[in-house]
Design an enzyme around this catalytic site. Structure first.
Site, mmCIF file in Angstrom:
data_model
loop_
_atom_site.group_PDB
_atom_site.id
_atom_site.type_symbol
_atom_site.label_atom_id
_atom_site.label_comp_id
_atom_site.label_asym_id
_atom_site.label_seq_id
_atom_site.Cartn_x
_atom_site.Cartn_y
_atom_site.Cartn_z
ATOM 1 N N LYS B 196 0.848 -1.188 0.000
ATOM 2 C CA LYS B 196 0.000 0.000 0.000
ATOM 3 C C LYS B 196 0.879 1.231 0.000
ATOM 4 O O LYS B 196 1.758 1.361 0.853
ATOM 5 C CB LYS B 196 -0.889 0.009 1.241
ATOM 6 C CG LYS B 196 -1.463 1.396 1.550
ATOM 7 C CD LYS B 196 -2.430 1.382 2.696
ATOM 8 C CE LYS B 196 -2.758 2.801 3.150
ATOM 9 N NZ LYS B 196 -3.844 2.839 4.123
ATOM 10 N N LYS B 198 0.944 5.222 0.541
ATOM 11 C CA LYS B 198 0.251 6.433 0.988
ATOM 12 C C LYS B 198 0.500 7.525 -0.050
ATOM 13 O O LYS B 198 1.648 7.934 -0.269
ATOM 14 C CB LYS B 198 0.816 6.868 2.343
ATOM 15 C CG LYS B 198 0.295 8.196 2.865
ATOM 16 C CD LYS B 198 -1.194 8.179 3.143
ATOM 17 C CE LYS B 198 -1.506 7.462 4.448
ATOM 18 N NZ LYS B 198 -2.966 7.361 4.693
ATOM 19 N N ASP B 226 -3.529 5.170 -1.611
ATOM 20 C CA ASP B 226 -4.405 5.867 -0.668
ATOM 21 C C ASP B 226 -4.030 7.339 -0.573
ATOM 22 O O ASP B 226 -3.134 7.706 0.182
ATOM 23 C CB ASP B 226 -4.279 5.214 0.718
ATOM 24 C CG ASP B 226 -4.951 6.037 1.807
ATOM 25 O OD1 ASP B 226 -5.810 6.878 1.487
ATOM 26 O OD2 ASP B 226 -4.621 5.823 2.999
ATOM 27 N N ASN B 228 -5.812 9.687 0.705
ATOM 28 C CA ASN B 228 -6.541 10.375 1.783
ATOM 29 C C ASN B 228 -7.495 11.446 1.267
ATOM 30 O O ASN B 228 -7.554 12.563 1.801
ATOM 31 C CB ASN B 228 -5.562 10.988 2.790
ATOM 32 C CG ASN B 228 -5.005 9.964 3.763
ATOM 33 O OD1 ASN B 228 -3.796 9.777 3.845
ATOM 34 N ND2 ASN B 228 -5.870 9.265 4.479
ATOM 35 N N GLU B 251 -7.964 3.420 -2.167
ATOM 36 C CA GLU B 251 -8.432 3.775 -0.822
ATOM 37 C C GLU B 251 -8.701 5.273 -0.729
ATOM 38 O O GLU B 251 -7.812 6.085 -0.988
ATOM 39 C CB GLU B 251 -7.373 3.354 0.204
ATOM 40 C CG GLU B 251 -7.775 3.650 1.647
ATOM 41 C CD GLU B 251 -6.742 3.152 2.652
ATOM 42 O OE1 GLU B 251 -5.984 2.214 2.325
ATOM 43 O OE2 GLU B 251 -6.686 3.724 3.752
ATOM 44 N N ASN B 274 -11.146 4.416 5.143
ATOM 45 C CA ASN B 274 -11.138 4.619 6.579
ATOM 46 C C ASN B 274 -11.483 6.068 6.870
ATOM 47 O O ASN B 274 -11.210 6.575 7.943
ATOM 48 C CB ASN B 274 -9.770 4.303 7.187
ATOM 49 C CG ASN B 274 -8.742 5.339 6.799
ATOM 50 O OD1 ASN B 274 -8.299 5.339 5.664
ATOM 51 N ND2 ASN B 274 -8.356 6.234 7.705
ATOM 52 N N ASP B 298 -10.501 0.663 12.151
ATOM 53 C CA ASP B 298 -9.470 1.050 13.105
ATOM 54 C C ASP B 298 -10.116 0.794 14.458
ATOM 55 O O ASP B 298 -11.058 1.476 14.839
ATOM 56 C CB ASP B 298 -9.131 2.536 12.923
ATOM 57 C CG ASP B 298 -8.043 3.001 13.874
ATOM 58 O OD1 ASP B 298 -8.136 2.692 15.080
ATOM 59 O OD2 ASP B 298 -7.107 3.665 13.409
ATOM 60 N N HIS B 325 -7.332 -0.551 9.103
ATOM 61 C CA HIS B 325 -6.587 0.689 8.953
ATOM 62 C C HIS B 325 -5.537 0.774 10.059
ATOM 63 O O HIS B 325 -5.636 0.100 11.069
ATOM 64 C CB HIS B 325 -7.591 1.847 9.066
ATOM 65 C CG HIS B 325 -6.978 3.169 9.304
ATOM 66 N ND1 HIS B 325 -7.007 3.799 10.530
ATOM 67 C CD2 HIS B 325 -6.306 3.983 8.472
ATOM 68 C CE1 HIS B 325 -6.399 4.967 10.429
ATOM 69 N NE2 HIS B 325 -5.968 5.104 9.200
ATOM 70 N N ASN B 327 -3.020 3.866 12.025
ATOM 71 C CA ASN B 327 -2.218 5.061 12.250
ATOM 72 C C ASN B 327 -0.989 4.600 13.019
ATOM 73 O O ASN B 327 -0.911 3.444 13.435
ATOM 74 C CB ASN B 327 -2.995 6.072 13.098
ATOM 75 C CG ASN B 327 -3.758 7.089 12.263
ATOM 76 O OD1 ASN B 327 -4.862 7.453 12.584
ATOM 77 N ND2 ASN B 327 -3.171 7.553 11.174
#
Lengths: 429, 429
Positions: B196, B198, B226, B228, B251, B274, B298, B325, B327
């Protein structure tokens, strides 16, 4: 501590059932239930209970062999085992049974109905092994007692002459006065403060009159009417309009999500169901269409106590209420229902239970309703104890039966009184 | 056995974090986490972990007082306690934080994020008291190891000069070659087989090129990207079209359920989230509109391990996939994630975890990825042990901080390198 399942005992029983009427016929004088016991390597026994018809028993036997060796804490494993047990497709649909009262029939639902008794038995054994009540294994109770409703039935005084049966002292209830009298007895003995009438038996006008009479006798108390899908959309709407001021909800007025959705769209009376939403697969359409406002979980066919919690979570997310359905059951299942109901935060409706109608049980001590509530047991496990003599007696009755009663068939029971009876097609009214 | 909570210890810490880039900025050199310990009357300690920003800590303190006296088996009670703790509304929205990366901010979600650490700590203590692993308290594992994906980040070689930080040996990754090199390192050290990235950091063309390079370096392996929510619907669709042959899912390409629903309707590439589904309340609209195909739970902000199971049940009912998910988190949360993931039958995507990026932990032994998987601990509780010296050291860092790092602020961290940086408005591309 050895939590492995060393053996499983399956004991089908026949328990006395009064002549309670519904739209498909009448309860047989004896109804089958299956008692499941798991025994751990340490000798701890846990008990569970489910439907006892032959098709459930046929599935329980191979499952009992398969789960042997699993730990009673491995509840998810039970479901994987159940998935691997073959289901005879001819058993799922088509055979005479009252599946219609329990919604769609599928192999998956049949498996869940069976595995639920194993899950409860494992939770009972696990709780006993750990010294914790079942509710503590489910995240802990949020209330100390669970409220049940008075489950009212149209009823004959007794089963037809010549049919072997056990007598009951409830008398007949075939009109508004009889229903009110029954309600007074139930409320008097058990303290119930909400009332559900099983309808679909007489023309809607008579059942409206009965609910109206109940509302008069118990002013301000929540009322429910459940015709098991016997009505058309228009009839359902008419009943909703006539009883809207006293109904907590109308239960399964018509069959199927489309009909329920149409009714829901056209009335402000909430609709409850244990027929159009009986599996997780049925949820998306029904919830998306707003077809039901309360789902009545039956932990047997939803697949146990944890699945009931999952169902409650789905309902909560969608703003749908949750409560509990009941078929004829014994004290083991009432204890299981009480434990899981105690853990569901958003339980805002009294649960249904047939238990007051069951004069026979397999426990050393019956569970007690006080003020319409069952206290949540805090003893380890379910907090109930099997009475082996009673179990043997009720099992003997099952063994002695020639097969006529081993599969619940309300239409066949009705034909004992009315040889011309055929299961009504729906909508009946 | 006395399961009552005698006291709760809350220990905020600051843990080293590499300069990982995202669309809002860059990770600060130290990020706050909160370690929650519950100690039973029998002296058994259970541990949990959650977000450590001030607003979480402020809520954890009164909750810690409130839960004292509850049994660690009374998990439902924790949530009732949390519901009664007042949340300062000004803390919920508006203050500088990276809430945007975690979806909607509400008082309820803040409560759940805090209570989740208490739930995990109670499960850890309960498991230790009973001699059972946490997964056994959650119904039992259905797999012996949980698969995680390589979580790739655009990254500087180090935090800006002059900013106190810990060095890392991962090097920079600011172009396709750098991303592939990072992926090779992660795969080499931990055995990950899905990847994955980011995104949302560079223009989509660069990120498309990076994923394409990854797919070339790891042919046939599942890829995810992803950003965001940094993209418009049209940009999202263009990326989906260009990477459709290698993406397991895209994502949160765009923000909000309506945009996600439009993208989903116009591409065959599954969408994961997420951000647009982060609470049960967000589920109905998103699921009804088909906006997401995979929900990344999460367990912190969904409210713990049992709520994660509930979420999985909702997803299963609606045919939506579920995964996890992550963090920035430590080993306690990785253990918690692994236990609950082990119990979810329909977990068909490798979970995310930042853990490889965390060189610091509060455990005596770090959890280990082998073949990209973490073995499900079978020791009692979570199966991890606090290193009190490390905990004290990381807490001391938190105590010594002047407040600048106690609330994660990726934009502030970015301004250390680029004083003109402002959080980009979305869609950024």
């Amino acid at each position: 501590m050895n939590l492995a399942i060393e053996r499983v005992r399956l004991t089908p029983v026949l328990v006395a059932d009064p002549p309670l009427l519904n739209t498909q016929g009448v309860h047989q004088p004896y109804t089958p239930r299956l008692i499941v016991e798991v025994v751990t390597a340490d000798g701890i026994t846990g008990v569970g209970e489910t439907y006892g018809d032959t098709k459930y028993l046929e599935l329980a036997r191979p499952l009992a062999r398969k789960v042997t060796g699993r730990r009673v804490s491995d509840l998810n494993g039970l479901f994987r085992d159940a998935d691997e047990v073959a289901v005879d497709a001819s058993r799922v649909v088509g055979q005479a049974d009252v599946g219609g009262l329990r919604g769609v029939q599928t192999a998956g639902k049949l498996r869940l109905s069976v595995v639920s008794a194993f899950e409860v038995a494992c939770l009972d054994a696990l709780g006993k092994a750990l010294g914790l009540p079942v509710h503590a294994l489910l995240g802990g109770k949020v209330r100390d007692a669970v409220e049940y409703s008075a489950y009212l039935f149209y009823k004959w005084a007794g089963h037809p002459a010549g049919v072997p049966s056990e007598p009951d002292d409830w008398g007949a209830a075939l009109d508004p006065a009889g229903v009110v009298e029954q309600a007074r007895k139930l409320a008097g003995r058990y303290g119930f403060t909400s009332f559900k009438l099983k309808g679909g038996v007489f023309p809607p006008e008579e059942e409206i009159a009965a609910v109206r009479a109940l509302a008069g006798a118990f002013p301000g108390r929540p009322m429910r009417l459940d015709p098991n899908g016997a009505w058309s959309v228009e009839t359902s709407l008419r009943v909703a309009e006539e009883l809207g001021d006293v109904l907590e909800y109308l239960e399964d007025p018509a069959l199927g999500t489309p009909a329920m959705a149409e009714i829901a769209a056209r009335t402000g009376v909430p609709l409850a169901t244990n027929m159009c939403v009986t599996t997780f697969a049925e949820i998306p359409e029904a919830f998306t269409r707003g077809a039901v406002q309360v789902v009545l979980s039956d932990h047997h066919y939803w697949g146990g106590l944890r699945n009931t919690q999952h169902l409650a979570a789905v309902c909560r997310a969608f703003g749908v209420g949750v409560s509990m359905h009941s078929n004829t059951h014994l004290g083991i299942s009432l204890a299981a229902m009480t434990h899981v109901a105690a853990t569901v935060p958003d339980l805002h409706h009294a649960c249904d239970s047939h238990y007051p109608w069951q004069s026979e049980d397999v426990l050393t001590e019956r569970l007690v309703f006080e003020g319409g509530r069952v206290a949540v047991p805090d003893a380890p496990g379910l907090g109930v104890e099997l009475d082996r003599d009673r179990l043997a007696f009720l099992h003997r009755r099952w063994l002695d039966d020639d097969g006529a009663l081993r599969d619940r068939d309300d239409a066949a029971a009705m034909r004992a009184a009315d040889p011309a009876w055929v299961t009504p097609s729906v909508p009946r009214w």
